[in-house]
Motif scaffolding. Structure first.
Motif, short mmCIF file in Angstrom:
data_model
loop_
_atom_site.label_atom_id
_atom_site.label_comp_id
_atom_site.label_asym_id
_atom_site.label_seq_id
_atom_site.Cartn_x
_atom_site.Cartn_y
_atom_site.Cartn_z
N GLY A 133 49.51 45.00 44.70
CA GLY A 133 49.06 44.16 45.81
C GLY A 133 47.55 43.94 45.74
N LEU A 134 46.84 45.03 45.48
CA LEU A 134 45.38 44.95 45.40
C LEU A 134 44.93 43.99 44.29
N MET A 135 45.59 44.07 43.13
CA MET A 135 45.21 43.18 42.03
C MET A 135 45.48 41.73 42.38
N ALA A 136 46.59 41.51 43.06
CA ALA A 136 46.90 40.13 43.48
C ALA A 136 45.82 39.62 44.44
N ILE A 137 45.41 40.49 45.37
CA ILE A 137 44.40 40.08 46.35
C ILE A 137 43.09 39.73 45.65
#
Lengths: 238, 304
Positions: free
Chosen positions: B52-56
């Motif tokens: 999720g963090l990488m997508a953000i």
């Protein structure tokens, strides 16, 4: 009549143990064939090989000419072999209806009415947990579950085990009834008397080998069978 | 009338419990089909948070998309995990070896190994410190309801968890896949005789369970704004406790136990220092094992 299931020279080794050796059994269409023998001679292992739970180390199993001995258990079911296995193996904490529907696979509830007509007792208990039923009812569920799939060949592993004599009679009648509907049945039994009464042909296994085979009526009068499995000489009992 | 402080703690405890429940479901489903504890489940949670963090940080999608990416990453992780740490040990298909002790011990080690590898790999790539999370994505905007203050994250966690639980319940009770999962859990050998593809069912179970675990990871990451490679350890333990309290393979049992655990932890801070609140889970575990070895709700006995 043509043969629907042919087991040819099947052998099974587990580790260094020879479980089955050169077993050949043929089931004709609409036939009832039984495999007889005492405890621990390899009857259940044979059934497990046919259903793909064990994989035979030699020989072949032909279903309508196709070798199924290397297939996985679910592929064998797809091709039309269902088994009511030893120990029943029902889903004890699911309902009777769920058990039947799982057995049906893609057929869903298509065969439900038919199976419930064969086993009226199950109809009263559809919503009940399967594990809470009596042994006889569980056996009915086990056979009913296999029939839900409309198999080409029905394998029955010791359907009479642990049942009251009256229920053994019911199961025997049922097997004959199923055959009349067009199923082929391969039956494994310790109850030799009951099995020979309903079968066309039979084979007796000892130590993983077939020792006697032939028409069921001939076997019933065979002194070797009588002595070993029917508790006495035919001439005395006949 | 309840003290507002207690109400406040109840709200926080409910969120906590819901997160534990999401985690515990994965444990429980996998324990059901294989009778093994998946020690890499905590890392799946971390993977969800990092995905999720990488997508953000890559393209700043809406929150819902972030959640879906975490779900997908978890599903993928579950798939890979089963292939690498579980499938290789399942060579025979009869009853004795399908749920055997040897198999249990082997996969215990292999899943633990996978968890260590995954955690160390994440530390090598991202470093072991907290990651910076874009503030706009944090779900900690306060909402005042009467005397108490909750954050929007509490509502999001509650909503997402209820949707997931409802979906899971539908899946397990009504869909053919769910029927297969329950059949394999109940009697793996019987399932084979019914033509169920047990290997495929096991994979699907890992995928579903891991997706839920990963979702829990990203939700917690955004709730506290704390995403780091070893974040999965503590929730993993809590979810394990919930699974044991619930009776090992009962999904409803695990969910109820997880909520009880979350509420108790959060209420415990009103009479003891909050650093001690982790003790609640361990105390529950001990009490359960001593007094209710079958789980709080009692395992059903099979008729032989």
């Amino acid at each position: 009549m043509s043969n629907i299931l042919e087991i040819k020279n099947l052998s099974l080794k587990i580790g260094i143990q020879d479980i089955l050796h050169d077993i050949s059994v043929t089931v004709p269409e609409q036939g009832i064939v039984s495999v007889l023998g005492a405890n621990g001679v390899g009857k259940t292992s044979l059934m497990r090989c046919i259903s793909g739970i064990y994989h035979a180390t030699g020989g072949e199993i032909l279903l309508q000419g196709e070798d199924i001995s290397k297939l996985k258990s679910h592929e064998i079911v797809e091709r039309g072999i269902m088994q009511a296995p030893e120990g029943r193996q029902i889903f004890s904490n699911m309902t009777v209806l769920e058990n039947l529907v799982i057995g049906a696979g893609p057929l869903g509830r298509q065969e439900l009415d038919h199976v419930l007509a064969l086993f009226p007792r199950l109809e009263e208990r559809l919503k009940q947990q399967a594990g809470s039923m009596s042994g006889g009812e569980q056996q009915m569920l086990c056979i009913g579950r296999a029939l839900m799939r409309k198999p080409k060949v029905l394998l029955l592993d010791e359907p009479s085990l642990g049942l009251a004599p009256r229920l053994v009679g019911f199961i025997c009648e049922l097997v004959s009834k199923i055959r009349a509907e067009g199923y082929a049945v391969l039956l494994v039994e310790q109850n030799v008397k009951a099995a020979l009464r309903i079968s066309d042909t039979a084979s007796v296994i000892e130590h993983g080998k077939i020792v006697i085979e032939g028409d069921a009526s001939a076997l019933a009068n065979d002194p070797r069978v009588a002595e070993a499995y029917l508790g006495g000489h035919v001439h005395e009992t006949a | 009338m309840l003290d507002p402080y207690i109400l406040q703690q109840l709200a926080i405890g409910l969120s906590l419990g819901m997160i534990y429940a999401l985690m515990a479901i994965g444990f429980t489903l996998i324990f059901g089909v294989l009778n093994v504890v998946n020690f890499a489940h905590g890392e799946v949670y971390t993977i969800g948070a990092f995905a999720g963090l990488m997508a953000i940080s890559a393209f700043g999608p809406p929150l819902l998309v972030v959640l879906f990416i975490a779900l997908a990453a978890g599903a993928l992780a579950g798939f890979g995990l089963e292939r690498l740490a579980f499938r290789p040990f399942r060579r025979f298909s009869d009853e004795a070896s399908l749920k055997s002790r040897a198999m249990r011990e082997a996969t215990l080690m292999s899943s633990l190994a996978m968890s260590i590898i995954a955690r160390e790999a994440m530390e090598m790539i991202f470093g072991s410190q907290f990651q910076t999370v874009d503030l706009a994505y944090l779900i900690n905007k306060p909402i005042h309801i009467g005397p108490i203050t909750i954050v929007n994250g509490d509502l999001i966690i509650l909503g997402v968890t209820l949707v997931m639980l409802g979906g899971l319940q539908w899946l397990l009770k009504k869909s053919p896949i769910g029927l297969s999962i329950r059949a394999v859990s109940n009697n793996a050998l019987g399932a084979k005789y019914c033509g169920i593809n047990t290997d495929r069912t096991i994979i699907i179970t890992f995928v579903i369970g891991s997706a839920m675990g990963a979702l829990a990871g990203i939700l917690v990451g955004l709730y506290y704004g704390a995403i780091f490679p070893s974040m999965g350890f503590t929730p993993g333990i809590k979810a394990f406790v919930a699974m044991v309290m619930g009776g090992l393979s009962s999904v409803p049992g695990a969910v109820i136990s997880a909520i009880i655990l979350g509420l108790s932890e959060s209420l415990s801070t009103s009479f003891m220092p909050s650093v001690w609140s982790d003790m609640v889970a361990y105390a529950f575990l001990l009490l359960t094992l001593i007094f209710f070895p079958q789980g709080l709700f009692g395992a059903r006995r099979e008729r032989v």
